[in-house]
Design an enzyme around this catalytic site. Structure first.
Site, PDB file in Angstrom:
ATOM      1  CD  GLN A   1      -0.651   7.797  -2.121  1.00  0.00           C
ATOM      2  OE1 GLN A   1       0.327   8.528  -2.310  1.00  0.00           O
ATOM      3  NE2 GLN A   1      -1.202   7.549  -0.939  1.00  0.00           N
TER       4      GLN A   1
ATOM      5  NE  ARG B   1      -4.317  -1.495  -4.541  1.00  0.00           N
ATOM      6  CZ  ARG B   1      -4.113  -2.134  -3.355  1.00  0.00           C
ATOM      7  NH1 ARG B   1      -3.846  -0.954  -2.379  1.00  0.00           N
ATOM      8  NH2 ARG B   1      -4.068  -3.064  -2.897  1.00  0.00           N
TER       9      ARG B   1
ATOM     10  NE  ARG C   1      -6.440   5.890   5.145  1.00  0.00           N
ATOM     11  CZ  ARG C   1      -5.826   5.411   6.185  1.00  0.00           C
ATOM     12  NH1 ARG C   1      -5.469   6.155   7.200  1.00  0.00           N
ATOM     13  NH2 ARG C   1      -5.615   3.917   6.252  1.00  0.00           N
TER      14      ARG C   1
ATOM     15  N   GLY D   1      -5.620   8.596  -3.995  1.00  0.00           N
ATOM     16  CA  GLY D   1      -4.999   9.148  -2.740  1.00  0.00           C
ATOM     17  C   GLY D   1      -5.779   9.241  -1.922  1.00  0.00           C
ATOM     18  CB  ALA D   2      -6.943   7.514   1.097  1.00  0.00           C
TER      19      ALA D   2
ATOM     20  CG  HIS E   1     -15.214   3.002  -5.047  1.00  0.00           C
ATOM     21  ND1 HIS E   1     -14.090   3.705  -4.213  1.00  0.00           N
ATOM     22  CD2 HIS E   1     -14.946   1.868  -4.453  1.00  0.00           C
ATOM     23  CE1 HIS E   1     -13.552   2.891  -3.416  1.00  0.00           C
ATOM     24  NE2 HIS E   1     -14.166   1.573  -3.434  1.00  0.00           N
TER      25      HIS E   1
ATOM     26  CG  ASP F   1      -2.093  -0.806   1.129  1.00  0.00           C
ATOM     27  OD1 ASP F   1      -2.241  -1.496   0.235  1.00  0.00           O
ATOM     28  OD2 ASP F   1      -2.848  -0.976   2.179  1.00  0.00           O
TER      29      ASP F   1
HETATM   30  P1  FDA Z   1     -13.942   9.587  -5.163  1.00  0.00           P
HETATM   31  O1  FDA Z   1     -13.808   9.439  -3.785  1.00  0.00           O
HETATM   32  O2  FDA Z   1     -13.578  10.774  -5.906  1.00  0.00           O
HETATM   33  O3  FDA Z   1     -15.209   9.008  -5.686  1.00  0.00           O
HETATM   34  C1  FDA Z   1     -15.780   9.255  -6.925  1.00  0.00           C
HETATM   35  C2  FDA Z   1     -17.279   8.661  -7.298  1.00  0.00           C
HETATM   36  O4  FDA Z   1     -17.218   7.396  -6.610  1.00  0.00           O
HETATM   37  C3  FDA Z   1     -18.266   9.326  -6.349  1.00  0.00           C
HETATM   38  O5  FDA Z   1     -18.493  10.471  -6.712  1.00  0.00           O
HETATM   39  C4  FDA Z   1     -19.173   8.102  -6.212  1.00  0.00           C
HETATM   40  O6  FDA Z   1     -19.861   8.096  -7.332  1.00  0.00           O
HETATM   41  C5  FDA Z   1     -18.323   7.169  -6.198  1.00  0.00           C
HETATM   42  N1  FDA Z   1     -18.166   6.424  -4.717  1.00  0.00           N
HETATM   43  C6  FDA Z   1     -16.919   6.888  -4.195  1.00  0.00           C
HETATM   44  N2  FDA Z   1     -17.119   6.343  -2.661  1.00  0.00           N
HETATM   45  C7  FDA Z   1     -18.198   5.805  -2.582  1.00  0.00           C
HETATM   46  C8  FDA Z   1     -19.002   5.237  -1.534  1.00  0.00           C
HETATM   47  N3  FDA Z   1     -18.536   5.219  -0.417  1.00  0.00           N
HETATM   48  N4  FDA Z   1     -20.338   4.692  -1.954  1.00  0.00           N
HETATM   49  C9  FDA Z   1     -20.898   4.889  -3.326  1.00  0.00           C
HETATM   50  N5  FDA Z   1     -20.092   5.636  -4.296  1.00  0.00           N
HETATM   51  C10 FDA Z   1     -19.174   5.893  -3.903  1.00  0.00           C
HETATM   52  N6  FDA Z   1      -5.280   5.038  -1.262  1.00  0.00           N
HETATM   53  C11 FDA Z   1      -4.005   5.583  -0.745  1.00  0.00           C
HETATM   54  O7  FDA Z   1      -3.846   6.509  -0.300  1.00  0.00           O
HETATM   55  N7  FDA Z   1      -3.454   4.279  -0.720  1.00  0.00           N
HETATM   56  C12 FDA Z   1      -3.465   3.094  -1.020  1.00  0.00           C
HETATM   57  O8  FDA Z   1      -2.765   2.342  -0.815  1.00  0.00           O
HETATM   58  C13 FDA Z   1      -4.970   2.951  -1.248  1.00  0.00           C
HETATM   59  N8  FDA Z   1      -5.480   1.494  -1.796  1.00  0.00           N
HETATM   60  C14 FDA Z   1      -6.522   1.487  -2.303  1.00  0.00           C
HETATM   61  C15 FDA Z   1      -6.886   0.289  -2.733  1.00  0.00           C
HETATM   62  C16 FDA Z   1      -8.174   0.042  -3.521  1.00  0.00           C
HETATM   63  C17 FDA Z   1      -8.687  -1.308  -4.031  1.00  0.00           C
HETATM   64  C18 FDA Z   1      -9.201   1.181  -3.414  1.00  0.00           C
HETATM   65  C19 FDA Z   1     -10.308   0.911  -4.073  1.00  0.00           C
HETATM   66  C20 FDA Z   1      -8.505   2.420  -2.914  1.00  0.00           C
HETATM   67  C21 FDA Z   1      -7.381   2.511  -2.339  1.00  0.00           C
HETATM   68  N9  FDA Z   1      -7.260   3.746  -1.820  1.00  0.00           N
HETATM   69  C22 FDA Z   1      -5.755   3.944  -1.303  1.00  0.00           C
HETATM   70  C23 FDA Z   1      -8.019   4.782  -1.495  1.00  0.00           C
HETATM   71  C24 FDA Z   1      -8.206   5.767  -2.781  1.00  0.00           C
HETATM   72  O9  FDA Z   1      -6.922   6.476  -2.580  1.00  0.00           O
HETATM   73  C25 FDA Z   1      -9.361   6.642  -2.581  1.00  0.00           C
HETATM   74  O10 FDA Z   1      -8.990   7.523  -1.520  1.00  0.00           O
HETATM   75  C26 FDA Z   1     -10.686   6.193  -2.604  1.00  0.00           C
HETATM   76  O11 FDA Z   1     -10.805   4.990  -3.505  1.00  0.00           O
HETATM   77  C27 FDA Z   1     -11.913   6.971  -3.036  1.00  0.00           C
HETATM   78  O12 FDA Z   1     -11.342   7.408  -4.435  1.00  0.00           O
HETATM   79  P2  FDA Z   1     -12.417   6.990  -5.704  1.00  0.00           P
HETATM   80  O13 FDA Z   1     -11.341   6.644  -6.691  1.00  0.00           O
HETATM   81  O14 FDA Z   1     -13.339   5.756  -5.258  1.00  0.00           O
HETATM   82  O15 FDA Z   1     -13.069   8.278  -6.007  1.00  0.00           O
END
Ligand code: FDA
Length: 311
Positions: A166, A187, A291, A191-192, A230, A137
């Site tokens: 990220q 992957r 987060r 970014g979180a 997502h 990660d």
């Molecule tokens: P974003 O948060 O911008 O959301 C975009 C859209 O996705 C929303 O408008 C909605 O439509 C949909 N959505 C998002 N969350 C939802 C929810 N809870 N319910 C319904 N719809 C939702 N980060 C990091 O810093 N280090 C890491 O190692 C990892 N590892 C990791 C592994 C995996 C498998 C995933 C999926 C994610 C990570 N992350 C991570 C987290 C990542 O950086 C990020 O914070 C989250 O995935 C949220 O970003 P999204 O790309 O989903 O889009």
């Protein structure tokens, strides 16, 4: 707009104490974390595999400054990997590891780098014996160089080890270029963490644009991209770039978090895509939960209700 204040609030010890005493079974926690034990993690992986999905399991914990805690984390991963193998799940379930949970921040006898590398090697060895892989990660930007340095050494013996990049970091497009080579599992996530503007895009649109640029680099490269999001737009764009560059399904995969958009996970798998679900488990779910809440402030009222009604 609530994301940064929430991530800052999450660092308050009082908030941590209040939230951490919630039972894992309480609605908001169990939405994102299937349980605290190895058995709960294995059961969650088995249910996903039954649904045609793959899994990557994360034993929760981060920022450890205690060598015994780092050792306990390594032991937990080794036990998990044995269980995955015994349950016939290792072909579809790998593990995700945070280097700060296995000693990256430790000093004293040997540097954090050396300790985290040795611990990561032990987990990679156990994964290989079980017939599966490890993904490292990515944490906040102060650890990016150290994480990539450990990964590079780890890949000398375990080239199958996955990296995470990220898209919110300015540097990431270059890092994608460096890692988009044959045999390299990468992957890509947005970014979180709460990052300063000196290193990270602050505007959601800029993060999304960076995500698309990184997708292009990875999907055009020789490695195995793992599209972790997502976001329906990012998923559609990734599918379209993959088709444009002639990538067959199965030469890349989608990844989502446990409990988030489960119907979409199944829909993509039903359409023939490889979909891997990230399953966090264990007692140290606080940082992870905060987060997720910061990303989804819509869940806040539900969260506050769970806090008020906790016994
Ligand atoms: P974003 O948060 O911008 O959301 C975009 C859209 O996705 C929303 O408008 C909605 O439509 C949909 N959505 C998002 N969350 C939802 C929810 N809870 N319910 C319904 N719809 C939702 N980060 C990091 O810093 N280090 C890491 O190692 C990892 N590892 C990791 C592994 C995996 C498998 C995933 C999926 C994610 C990570 N992350 C991570 C987290 C990542 O950086 C990020 O914070 C989250 O995935 C949220 O970003 P999204 O790309 O989903 O889009």
């Amino acid at each position: 707009m609530l994301r940064q204040p929430l991530l800052l609030l999450a660092r308050s010890e009082r908030v941590k104490k209040l939230v951490s005493t919630m039972p894992v079974s309480s609605g908001i926690v169990s939405n994102y974390v299937p349980g605290e034990s190895t058995e709960a993690a294995v059961a969650a992986a088995a249910a996903l595999v039954e649904d045609g999905l793959a899994a990557t399991l994360d034993f929760l914990g981060e920022d450890t400054l205690d060598a015994a805690q780092a050792d306990a984390t390594v032991a937990a991963y080794i036990e998990l990997l044995q269980q995955l193998s015994e349950h016939g799940l290792a072909r579809h379930a790998e593990v995700s590891v945070k280097l700060t949970a296995i000693g990256l921040m430790l000093s004293g006898n040997g540097s954090g780098h050396k300790i985290a590398l040795e611990n990561a090697r032990a987990i990679c060895r156990a994964a290989r014996n079980a017939g599966t892989t490890v993904t490292i990660d990515m944490e906040d930007h102060t650890t990016t160089d150290a994480t990539l340095a450990v990964l590079a050494e780890l890949r000398q013996d375990f080239p199958e080890t996955g990296a995470v990049l990220q898209a919110y970091l300015h540097r990431t497009e270059d890092d994608c270029r460096a890692l988009a080579h044959q045999g390299s599992r990468v992957r890509l996530c947005k970014g979180a963490y709460n990052e300063p503007e000196s290193v990270a895009f602050q505007d959601k649109l800029d993060v999304d644009k960076s995500y698309v640029r990184c997708l292009k680099v990875l999907l055009n490269g020789g490695g195995y991209p793992m599209v972790a999001t997502h976001d329906p737009r990012m998923i559609a764009i990734a599918s379209s770039i993959a088709a444009d560059v002639g990538r067959e399904k199965g030469t890349y995969e989608f990844q989502m978090l446990y409990g988030i958009r489960p119907e979409e996970q199944k829909r993509l798998a039903g359409a023939g895509e490889t979909v891997r679900v990230y399953v966090p488990y264990g007692q140290e779910w606080y940082g992870y939960l905060m987060r997720r809440l910061a990303e989804r402030p819509q869940n806040l009222s539900f969260f506050v209700k769970s806090l008020v009604s906790k016994k």
